[in-house]
Design an enzyme around this catalytic site. Structure first.
Site, short mmCIF file in Angstrom:
data_model
loop_
_atom_site.label_atom_id
_atom_site.label_comp_id
_atom_site.label_asym_id
_atom_site.label_seq_id
_atom_site.Cartn_x
_atom_site.Cartn_y
_atom_site.Cartn_z
CG LEU A 115 -6.26 -9.94 1.26
CD1 LEU A 115 -7.49 -10.82 1.17
CD2 LEU A 115 -5.43 -10.32 2.48
CE1 TYR A 116 -5.94 -1.22 -0.89
CE2 TYR A 116 -5.63 -1.45 -3.26
CZ TYR A 116 -5.97 -0.68 -2.17
OH TYR A 116 -6.32 0.64 -2.35
CB ALA A 117 -7.90 -6.15 -5.69
CB THR A 167 -10.05 -5.78 1.45
OG1 THR A 167 -9.03 -4.94 0.89
CG2 THR A 167 -9.40 -7.02 2.06
#
Length: 456
Positions: A257-259, A261
């Site tokens: 999810l970090y990637a 965003t």
């Protein structure tokens, strides 16, 4: 002859008027008391709300000291921040003083995430060469806030002021842009970390997407519009198998999810560039490390655990291959950030309207030399003079990728980016800072000093 006036009823009239005055006086006193009570209650509620939002409970403060187990993130943001921060002449004076350049044609730069790892180093580098720097940070507790406060004190010694506030506080952002005609924004504030996204996904959406949009909304309407350089991530390459990673490779397969965003941020940047004429440069960082670093990074907590005699987990891929990272030393990344700022074209919008095509760029900032994590551990063992208790385990499906390797030829071509620090040299500088900052026993310092002398 006329009869004298009848005054027999006057005493009764006087008594009646006196009674009416007493009744009215009593009513007025009662109304005043009610009003005073309500005002006092309102003031008390406002004060309770202010202190509740700004100071976490004792239990939270104890929880926040744990660097590796996070159940929530406390921030000092509150909906009254603009009113409290922006109401004083002394506060505005600090904002102006910090952001005023000291060199001819110097920049005036808003650095978001200024109390963070990269933000602190970039702020110092810009200030050192005579640029004006104003920081913005919400000091959240994703990792130990005391480290952020220590960085804040370091910046304060160099006359860099950090406004304590949140990206999503649009009123505060607008006020800062009203006070200072920023030439550039170095946007480094973000919810970092790949694995934490499985615990608290909303924090990534709130900071990396909503916060970025909030900043761009204020920047598009600013006069003049600033040029923007911001931190994307090597994580956007996700499941890409082409090596080394190039800016032309596909980035539509995020593994976390970090990637996702950060990839969303790149698309949002394209939109604001296209519609509003904002000059925007994205920088894809590759595993940045060094002094004043982040405690959630492997090199940092490996150092801590090795010194405390705790076992460390070293990942392997599912098919038994070594996990490797393109570790990039902080000084090299700072040079890349400054180079991107120096070559950023001016934005082309006025009053929120695009007047001409604007610059849109994205670059890798890496070291171009992937190193297996096991080798990193070996270097730390040598520097610390302690043998690590290693557990080699299979990499869990938490969004981490097995391998990163940067192609930086585009950054070299456009602003001379050339990393010069190898992992052994960079880790020696990190460990020297670590043992000094945390007051570790002198035997470690002697070990590092002897190795430093042998390498010079």
């Amino acid at each position: 002859m006329a009869s004298p006036p009848d005054t027999s009823k006057n005493p009764k009239l006087e008594r009646y008027n006196s009674y009416i005055r007493r009744v009215n006086s009593t009513k007025l006193l009662a109304a005043s008391s009610k009003l005073l009570f309500r005002v006092t209650l309102l003031v008390a509620l406002v004060l309770i709300l202010f202190f509740t939002l700004n100071y976490p409970p004792i239990s939270d403060q104890i929880t926040n000291k744990d660097n590796h187990h996070h159940h929530h993130i406390h921030t000092t943001q509150n909906f009254l921040s603009s009113a409290f921060y922006g109401s004083g002449a002394a506060w505005e004076k600090q904002v102006r003083h910090s952001s005023t350049p000291r060199r001819l044609n110097g920049f005036s730069v808003l650095v978001t995430g200024a109390a963070g790892f990269v933000g602190t180093h970039c702020s110092l580098a810009l200030k050192k060469r005579g640029d004006g720097v104003l920081g913005l940070d919400n000091f959240n507790s994703y990792y130990d806030p005391s480290l952020k406060r220590a960085r804040q004190q370091l910046l304060k010694k160099h006359e860099i002021f950090i406004v304590e506030g949140d990206l999503n506080d649009a009123e505060l952002l607008a006020k800062l842009f009203d006070i200072v005609p920023f030439t550039h924004v170095l946007h480094l504030a973000a919810q970092a970390g790949v694995r934490y996204a499985m615990e608290n996904p909303q924090s990534y959406v709130g900071s990396n997407i909503a916060g970025f949009v909030s900043l761009l909304e204020v920047a598009k309407a600013a006069v003049p519009q600033p040029s923007i350089v911001w931190a994307s991530s090597s994580s956007v390459y996700g499941l890409n198998t082409q090596n080394p990673f190039s800016e032309s490779h596909r980035t539509d397969q995020p593994a976390s999810l970090y990637a996702a965003t950060k990839k969303a941020g790149e698309e949002i940047a394209h939109t604001y560039n296209h519609i509003y004429g904002l000059s925007i440069t994205g920088l894809r960082f590759f595993t940045v490390y060094g002094p004043w670093g982040r405690p959630d990074m492997a090199y940092f907590f490996f150092t801590k655990d090795i010194l405390q005699g705790k076992p460390i987990s070293i990942y392997q891929t599912q098919d038994g291959k070594a996990v490797a990272r393109d570790f990039t030393y902080i000084d090299d990344v700072v040079k890349g950030c400054v180079g991107a700022l120096d070559t950023a074209a001016k934005s082309t919008g006025t009053g929120g309207k695009k007047r001409a095509p604007a610059q849109l760029r994205v670059y890798n900032l890496g070291n171009t030399a992937p190193v297996p994590v096991e080798k990193l551990v070996g270097i730390l063992e040598s520097l610390l003079g302690v043998k690590a208790k290693k557990h080699v385990i299979k990499m869990p499906r938490n969004g981490d990728v097995p391998f990163t390797h940067a192609n930086v030829s585009l950054a070299y071509r456009d602003f001379g980016y050339k990393p010069t620090t190898d992992l052994a040299t960079g880790l020696r500088k990190f460990v020297k800072w670590y043992v000094s900052y945390y007051g570790i026993e002198s035997r470690v310092k002697k070990e590092i000093d002897s190795k430093t002398a042998n390498n010079e």
